[in-house]
Design a protein around this motif. Structure first.
Motif, PDB file in Angstrom:
ATOM      1  N   LEU A 135      46.627  45.625  51.438  1.00 37.23           N
ATOM      2  CA  LEU A 135      46.998  44.804  52.586  1.00 37.23           C
ATOM      3  C   LEU A 135      46.271  43.460  52.573  1.00 37.23           C
ATOM      4  O   LEU A 135      46.735  42.488  53.160  1.00 37.23           O
ATOM      5  CB  LEU A 135      46.675  45.537  53.889  1.00 37.23           C
ATOM      6  N   PHE A 136      45.118  43.420  51.909  1.00 38.94           N
ATOM      7  CA  PHE A 136      44.313  42.201  51.863  1.00 38.94           C
ATOM      8  C   PHE A 136      44.436  41.490  50.514  1.00 38.94           C
ATOM      9  O   PHE A 136      43.651  40.593  50.214  1.00 38.94           O
ATOM     10  CB  PHE A 136      42.840  42.551  52.113  1.00 38.94           C
ATOM     11  N   PHE A 147      47.503  41.174  55.460  1.00 34.44           N
ATOM     12  CA  PHE A 147      46.245  40.999  56.184  1.00 34.44           C
ATOM     13  C   PHE A 147      45.265  40.081  55.446  1.00 34.44           C
ATOM     14  O   PHE A 147      44.092  39.990  55.811  1.00 34.44           O
ATOM     15  CB  PHE A 147      45.576  42.352  56.423  1.00 34.44           C
ATOM     16  N   ALA A 148      45.744  39.380  54.429  1.00 33.13           N
ATOM     17  CA  ALA A 148      44.861  38.497  53.672  1.00 33.13           C
ATOM     18  C   ALA A 148      44.283  37.399  54.547  1.00 33.13           C
ATOM     19  O   ALA A 148      43.184  36.902  54.297  1.00 33.13           O
ATOM     20  CB  ALA A 148      45.617  37.891  52.484  1.00 33.13           C
ATOM     21  N   GLY A 149      45.012  37.016  55.581  1.00 27.63           N
ATOM     22  CA  GLY A 149      44.545  35.976  56.475  1.00 27.63           C
ATOM     23  C   GLY A 149      43.383  36.389  57.351  1.00 27.63           C
ATOM     24  O   GLY A 149      42.776  35.545  58.018  1.00 27.63           O
ATOM     25  N   LEU A 150      43.050  37.665  57.350  1.00 33.90           N
ATOM     26  CA  LEU A 150      41.941  38.147  58.157  1.00 33.90           C
ATOM     27  C   LEU A 150      40.595  37.988  57.469  1.00 33.90           C
ATOM     28  O   LEU A 150      39.547  38.158  58.109  1.00 33.90           O
ATOM     29  CB  LEU A 150      42.158  39.627  58.511  1.00 33.90           C
ATOM     30  N   VAL A 151      40.618  37.735  56.165  1.00 34.87           N
ATOM     31  CA  VAL A 151      39.373  37.640  55.403  1.00 34.87           C
ATOM     32  C   VAL A 151      39.373  36.340  54.594  1.00 34.87           C
ATOM     33  O   VAL A 151      40.389  35.660  54.472  1.00 34.87           O
ATOM     34  CB  VAL A 151      39.215  38.851  54.445  1.00 34.87           C
ATOM     35  N   THR A 160      41.164  42.791  46.155  1.00 38.06           N
ATOM     36  CA  THR A 160      42.250  42.916  45.179  1.00 38.06           C
ATOM     37  C   THR A 160      41.740  43.561  43.898  1.00 38.06           C
ATOM     38  O   THR A 160      42.421  44.400  43.291  1.00 38.06           O
ATOM     39  CB  THR A 160      42.845  41.538  44.868  1.00 38.06           C
ATOM     40  N   SER A 161      40.543  43.194  43.479  1.00 33.86           N
ATOM     41  CA  SER A 161      39.949  43.789  42.288  1.00 33.86           C
ATOM     42  C   SER A 161      39.730  45.288  42.480  1.00 33.86           C
ATOM     43  O   SER A 161      40.027  46.091  41.584  1.00 33.86           O
ATOM     44  CB  SER A 161      38.621  43.098  41.972  1.00 33.86           C
ATOM     45  N   LEU A 162      39.238  45.666  43.651  1.00 37.21           N
ATOM     46  CA  LEU A 162      39.057  47.089  43.941  1.00 37.21           C
ATOM     47  C   LEU A 162      40.400  47.814  43.949  1.00 37.21           C
ATOM     48  O   LEU A 162      40.510  48.948  43.471  1.00 37.21           O
ATOM     49  CB  LEU A 162      38.364  47.262  45.290  1.00 37.21           C
ATOM     50  N   HIS A 163      41.400  47.148  44.491  1.00 34.50           N
ATOM     51  CA  HIS A 163      42.756  47.713  44.546  1.00 34.50           C
ATOM     52  C   HIS A 163      43.260  48.028  43.143  1.00 34.50           C
ATOM     53  O   HIS A 163      43.845  49.096  42.905  1.00 34.50           O
ATOM     54  CB  HIS A 163      43.671  46.700  45.238  1.00 34.50           C
ATOM     55  N   ARG A 164      43.023  47.135  42.214  1.00 28.71           N
ATOM     56  CA  ARG A 164      43.482  47.349  40.842  1.00 28.71           C
ATOM     57  C   ARG A 164      42.695  48.464  40.153  1.00 28.71           C
ATOM     58  O   ARG A 164      43.255  49.297  39.441  1.00 28.71           O
ATOM     59  CB  ARG A 164      43.356  46.048  40.049  1.00 28.71           C
ATOM     60  N   ARG A 165      41.395  48.475  40.352  1.00 29.84           N
ATOM     61  CA  ARG A 165      40.554  49.467  39.685  1.00 29.84           C
ATOM     62  C   ARG A 165      40.799  50.876  40.225  1.00 29.84           C
ATOM     63  O   ARG A 165      40.734  51.852  39.463  1.00 29.84           O
ATOM     64  CB  ARG A 165      39.080  49.094  39.843  1.00 29.84           C
ATOM     65  N   LEU A 166      41.067  50.969  41.504  1.00 32.72           N
ATOM     66  CA  LEU A 166      41.276  52.280  42.101  1.00 32.72           C
ATOM     67  C   LEU A 166      42.530  52.956  41.563  1.00 32.72           C
ATOM     68  O   LEU A 166      42.650  54.183  41.598  1.00 32.72           O
ATOM     69  CB  LEU A 166      41.374  52.145  43.629  1.00 32.72           C
ATOM     70  N   PHE A 167      43.441  52.159  41.031  1.00 34.03           N
ATOM     71  CA  PHE A 167      44.656  52.727  40.453  1.00 34.03           C
ATOM     72  C   PHE A 167      44.327  53.731  39.355  1.00 34.03           C
ATOM     73  O   PHE A 167      44.968  54.782  39.250  1.00 34.03           O
ATOM     74  CB  PHE A 167      45.535  51.606  39.895  1.00 34.03           C
ATOM     75  N   TYR A 168      43.319  53.437  38.549  1.00 33.02           N
ATOM     76  CA  TYR A 168      42.974  54.332  37.453  1.00 33.02           C
ATOM     77  C   TYR A 168      42.380  55.646  37.968  1.00 33.02           C
ATOM     78  O   TYR A 168      42.556  56.691  37.345  1.00 33.02           O
ATOM     79  CB  TYR A 168      42.008  53.629  36.500  1.00 33.02           C
ATOM     80  N   VAL A 169      41.689  55.576  39.088  1.00 33.20           N
ATOM     81  CA  VAL A 169      41.187  56.801  39.715  1.00 33.20           C
ATOM     82  C   VAL A 169      42.365  57.654  40.178  1.00 33.20           C
ATOM     83  O   VAL A 169      42.364  58.881  40.008  1.00 33.20           O
ATOM     84  CB  VAL A 169      40.261  56.462  40.894  1.00 33.20           C
ATOM     85  N   PRO A 241      47.663  32.988  56.544  1.00 27.70           N
ATOM     86  CA  PRO A 241      46.924  31.800  56.095  1.00 27.70           C
ATOM     87  C   PRO A 241      47.700  30.535  56.435  1.00 27.70           C
ATOM     88  O   PRO A 241      48.924  30.478  56.310  1.00 27.70           O
ATOM     89  CB  PRO A 241      46.816  31.989  54.585  1.00 27.70           C
ATOM     90  N   ASP A 242      46.980  29.496  56.863  1.00 27.34           N
ATOM     91  CA  ASP A 242      47.631  28.245  57.243  1.00 27.34           C
ATOM     92  C   ASP A 242      47.887  27.338  56.049  1.00 27.34           C
ATOM     93  O   ASP A 242      48.646  26.400  56.119  1.00 27.34           O
ATOM     94  CB  ASP A 242      46.748  27.485  58.260  1.00 27.34           C
ATOM     95  N   THR A 243      47.238  27.637  54.934  1.00 25.85           N
ATOM     96  CA  THR A 243      47.394  26.787  53.738  1.00 25.85           C
ATOM     97  C   THR A 243      48.157  27.530  52.671  1.00 25.85           C
ATOM     98  O   THR A 243      48.411  28.732  52.772  1.00 25.85           O
ATOM     99  CB  THR A 243      46.020  26.387  53.188  1.00 25.85           C
TER     100      THR A 243
END
Length: 248
Positions: A135-136, A147-151, A160-169, A241-243
């Protein structure tokens, strides 16, 4: 924590000889099981297809979140064998089961066995975390998670990096799960796959008092609707995000 009453026997009748079946799994539990399998596969395929399929990737992520949260709640308010209190065991219970399997003793569980219970929790946690992290997400090219605009951008990239790595788990957990199920089906002759399709197990595995009478359908439907509505509302009010993505 209590466990299923009288759920172990050392020499049950052959599973193939059961003349009748009794219902163990309600349809919501089965829907979550197969729905998560479809969502994981769909998320993987849509990601491999490229950025133009990002909206489809998001859909499978949303489905995963609803299914996981539903199953966690259903583990408290659902039917007998769906409730965590009736199948989760502590270390002693797990070791006792592993020891029995190692000595090739027959065991009987109307619901999940202790190792299966651990796999249920593991898959719920890792798939739920995977979907939540997405979501982020931020691919720094075309797409942002809702939810990327929240952080901050840095936090988004880290998640995003954690999201990719968790795939292997998840891949490891799924392969282990499938392997364990196949062993039960072809070695121990326990019809686990059929049971998760029909909701029923042979009567020599399930005592009459262990069978469930209903799936609590109305409660399940209301819960699914409420969770879906909550997700839609959250997505609607989340700031964007505004930009543009390059400067985000």
């Amino acid at each position: 924590m209590t466990t299923l009453e009288n759920h172990r026997i050392t020499s049950p009748a052959s599973y193939r000889e059961a003349a009748t079946f009794r219902r163990v799994w309600d349809w919501p539990t089965r829907l979550v099981h197969w729905g998560l399998a479809a969502s994981i596969l769909g998320a993987y395929v849509s990601n491999r297809l490229g950025a133009s399929y990002f909206s489809l990737h998001l859909f499978f992520g949303y489905a995963t979140i609803v299914l996981v949260v539903f199953r966690l709640i259903w583990g408290v308010v659902g039917t007998r064998h769906a409730r965590f209190v009736n199948f989760l065991e502590g270390p002693r219970g797990v070791l006792r089961y592993v020891s029995a399997v190692g000595r090739k003793r027959r065991t009987r569980y109307a619901g999940h066995n202790p190792l299966g219970a651990l796999m249920v929790i593991t898959l719920l946690l890792v798939t739920g975390a995977q979907a939540a992290l997405g979501l982020f997400g931020n691919d720094e090219i075309f797409n942002l998670g809702p939810f990327a605009g929240l952080v901050s951008k840095e936090a988004s990239l880290f998640l995003t990096s954690l999201h990719r790595r968790l795939f292997y788990v998840i891949v490891f957990a799924v392969v282990f799960h499938i392997g364990a199920v196949l062993i039960h089906v072809f070695v121990k002759r326990e019809p686990l796959i059929l049971a998760m399709i029909t909701g029923r197990k042979p009567a020599d595995i399930v005592l009459p008092e262990e069978a469930i009478a209903s799936s609590r359908s109305l409660l399940a439907i209301l819960l699914f609707v409420a969770l879906t509505a909550a997700l839609i509302f959250g997505l609607d009010v989340a700031p964007r995000p505004d930009t543009d993505i390059a400067s985000f």
